[in-house]
Design an enzyme around this catalytic site. Structure first.
Site, PDB file in Angstrom:
ATOM      1  N   GLY A   1       0.822  -1.218   0.000  1.00  6.46           N
ATOM      2  CA  GLY A   1       0.000   0.000   0.000  1.00  6.46           C
ATOM      3  C   GLY A   1       0.846   1.252   0.000  1.00  6.46           C
ATOM      4  O   GLY A   1       0.683   2.111   0.872  1.00  6.46           O
TER       5      GLY A   1
ATOM      6  N   ASN B   1       1.247   3.449  -2.735  1.00  3.70           N
ATOM      7  CA  ASN B   1       0.969   4.446  -3.782  1.00  3.70           C
ATOM      8  C   ASN B   1       0.427   5.740  -3.183  1.00  3.70           C
ATOM      9  O   ASN B   1       0.313   6.744  -3.862  1.00  3.70           O
ATOM     10  CB  ASN B   1      -0.012   3.895  -4.820  1.00  3.70           C
ATOM     11  CG  ASN B   1      -1.291   3.413  -4.179  1.00  3.70           C
ATOM     12  OD1 ASN B   1      -1.248   2.515  -3.351  1.00  3.70           O
ATOM     13  ND2 ASN B   1      -2.411   4.018  -4.522  1.00  3.70           N
TER      14      ASN B   1
ATOM     15  N   GLY C   1      -0.589   7.895   0.987  1.00  2.66           N
ATOM     16  CA  GLY C   1      -0.596   7.850   2.454  1.00  2.66           C
ATOM     17  C   GLY C   1       0.759   7.586   3.083  1.00  2.66           C
ATOM     18  O   GLY C   1       1.803   8.004   2.580  1.00  2.66           O
ATOM     19  N   ILE C   2       0.714   6.872   4.210  1.00  5.99           N
ATOM     20  CA  ILE C   2       1.908   6.607   5.007  1.00  5.99           C
ATOM     21  C   ILE C   2       2.941   5.812   4.203  1.00  5.99           C
ATOM     22  O   ILE C   2       4.138   6.085   4.254  1.00  5.99           O
ATOM     23  CB  ILE C   2       1.514   5.825   6.285  1.00  5.99           C
ATOM     24  CG1 ILE C   2       0.536   6.652   7.134  1.00  5.99           C
ATOM     25  CG2 ILE C   2       2.730   5.460   7.103  1.00  5.99           C
ATOM     26  CD1 ILE C   2      -0.059   5.898   8.321  1.00  5.99           C
ATOM     27  N   GLY C   3       2.460   4.837   3.452  1.00 11.36           N
ATOM     28  CA  GLY C   3       3.373   3.991   2.680  1.00 11.36           C
ATOM     29  C   GLY C   3       4.160   4.779   1.650  1.00 11.36           C
ATOM     30  O   GLY C   3       5.371   4.607   1.503  1.00 11.36           O
TER      31      GLY C   3
ATOM     32  N   SER D   1      -3.829  -0.401  14.418  1.00 14.08           N
ATOM     33  CA  SER D   1      -4.414   0.872  14.792  1.00 14.08           C
ATOM     34  C   SER D   1      -4.850   0.823  16.244  1.00 14.08           C
ATOM     35  O   SER D   1      -5.143  -0.256  16.774  1.00 14.08           O
ATOM     36  CB  SER D   1      -5.634   1.153  13.924  1.00 14.08           C
ATOM     37  OG  SER D   1      -6.351   2.245  14.460  1.00 14.08           O
TER      38      SER D   1
ATOM     39  N   TYR E   1     -13.570  -2.457  10.988  1.00 16.07           N
ATOM     40  CA  TYR E   1     -12.185  -1.974  10.862  1.00 16.07           C
ATOM     41  C   TYR E   1     -11.428  -2.263  12.167  1.00 16.07           C
ATOM     42  O   TYR E   1     -10.324  -2.812  12.149  1.00 16.07           O
ATOM     43  CB  TYR E   1     -12.197  -0.473  10.566  1.00 16.07           C
ATOM     44  CG  TYR E   1     -10.831   0.172  10.501  1.00 16.07           C
ATOM     45  CD1 TYR E   1     -10.017   0.010   9.383  1.00 16.07           C
ATOM     46  CD2 TYR E   1     -10.354   0.950  11.551  1.00 16.07           C
ATOM     47  CE1 TYR E   1      -8.763   0.611   9.313  1.00 16.07           C
ATOM     48  CE2 TYR E   1      -9.108   1.558  11.489  1.00 16.07           C
ATOM     49  CZ  TYR E   1      -8.322   1.385  10.370  1.00 16.07           C
ATOM     50  OH  TYR E   1      -7.093   1.983  10.313  1.00 16.07           O
TER      51      TYR E   1
END
Ligand SMILES: NC(=O)c1ccc[n+]([C@@H]2O[C@H](COP(=O)([O-])OP(=O)(O)OC[C@H]3O[C@@H](n4cnc5c(N)ncnc54)[C@H](OP(=O)(O)O)[C@@H]3O)[C@@H](O)[C@H]2O)c1
Ligand SMILES: *[C@@H]1O[C@H](CO)[C@@H](O)[C@H](O)[C@H]1NC(C)=O
Ligand SMILES: *[C@@H]1O[C@H](CO)[C@@H](O)[C@H](O)[C@H]1NC(C)=O
Length: 296
Positions: free
Chosen positions: A50, A52, A54-56, A149, A181
């Site tokens: 992941g 592409n 955000g955090i990654g 999380s 989630y």
């Protein structure tokens, strides 16, 4: 007149005090600690799922490496996970750090009929980690890092629901979406705990973590109003993706934390978790049902 001046002075004083307090709060509590590791990764190979956005994405940008390779992976398809792993193992001789960062909350089903949030956040990463484990062992000392999380505190694992509906929760309201989630993130913490047990005696260690509340695309599936409020109204209380990547980097890089394998981190610090997040019976059961779901 003087009363008004005094009043204004008091107001100014309060305002300045408030601004200073807000600044200090933002700099310490919101931004949080930074990863202080000096580790260099020359010659090492890291997977970040992941990345592409955000955090990654931030972590890949910050790596300073010019050898970032894109590889297609859809965690909502066990077939895609298998072909990614096969492709990776064929083309890359090493794997030193696996960062299971991808995550979402959404309804719908994966290609294999699992609840989307469970399928991507938990099951896809479960299979991925297992398929890459031998390579990690060969390259030890190596690490697996799971971006979980703080929401895991509100989660639960309903095995009856998993058995009958292939998902953690069947409701379709916004609140159910949040809950599932949290459930999936509880699975991450439990798995890290179980994996650490299974990795005893190898040179692979693993960690789960809470990155903080970070301004990213994570809420892209929430209602537009919710997104507007969260991204603008709460901006002050949120980390930037760079700040939000610090605990992940800490778990991936910081020297000498091997004895903390299996533990959950936030703010670059190992934390105690609730009993349900390290319950050995639930962790083992979840491992076994996941093996069955993945035909391992
Ligand atoms: N932001 C927060 O406040 C916060 C708080 C606690 C935990 N986290 C966790 O931090 C991690 C990173 O999230 P983020 O905040 O950076 O969110 P983000 O900006 O939404 O990034 C999530 C990443 O996951 C990828 N992804 C989603 N579904 C996928 C699938 N089926 N297959 C492969 N990749 C998939 C996305 O790729 P596509 O764009 O291609 O879908 C994207 O690259 C997640 O595990 C999240 O749960 C975030
Ligand atoms: C993170 O750690 C820093 C430094 O120790 C501290 O000042 C801050 O309050 C912590 N933040 C949170 C959210 O715990
Ligand atoms: C990360 O979480 C996934 C899914 O919950 C699990 O399969 C995997 O073993 C975990 N890895 C670590 C290091 O915790």
């Amino acid at each position: 007149m003087t009363v008004v001046v005094k009043y204004c002075k008091l107001l100014l004083f309060l305002l300045v005090g408030f601004l200073i307090a807000a600044y200090v709060f933002h700099e310490t509590v919101v931004k949080g600690k930074s990863c202080t590791s000096k580790a260099k990764l020359h010659g090492k190979t890291v997977i970040v799922t992941g990345s592409n956005t955000g955090i990654g994405k931030t972590m890949n940008l910050e790596s300073g490496s010019s050898q970032v390779v894109f590889m297609q992976l859809d965690l909502a398809s066990l077939k895609s996970v298998r072909s990614f792993a096969e492709n990776f193992l064929k083309t890359e001789p090493r794997l030193d750090i696996l960062i299971n960062n991808a995550g979402l909350f959404n309804f719908g089903r994966t290609e294999d009929g699992f609840g989307m949030t469970f399928g991507v956040n938990h099951l896809g990463h479960f299979l991925l980690t297992n398929l890459l484990l031998d390579r990690l062992k060969e390259c030890g000392p190596s690490r697996v890092v799971n971006v979980s999380s703080g929401a895991h505190n509100w989660g639960r694992v309903d095995f009856d629901c998993l058995n009958t509906h292939k998902t953690l929760r069947t409701g379709t309201s916004f609140v159910d979406g949040q809950r599932v989630y949290a459930d999936s993130k509880l699975c991450n913490v439990l798995f890290t705990y179980e994996l650490a047990k299974r990795l005893k005696g190898t040179k692979v260690t693993c960690y789960s973590l809470h990155p903080g509340v970070v301004r990213t695309d994570i809420i892209r599936n929430a209602s537009p109003t919710f997104q507007l409020v969260a991204l603008n109204g709460l901006r002050f209380f949120m980390k930037t993706p760079l700040q939000g990547s610090q605990t992940t980097l800490h778990c991936a890089l910081h020297e000498g934390i091997e004895h903390l394998s299996g533990r959950h981190f936030s703010n670059c610090t190992a934390r105690d978790v609730l009993a349900k997040a390290k319950d050995p019976v639930t962790a083992k059961k979840l491992w076994e049902i996941s093996e069955r779901f993945c035909d391992l």
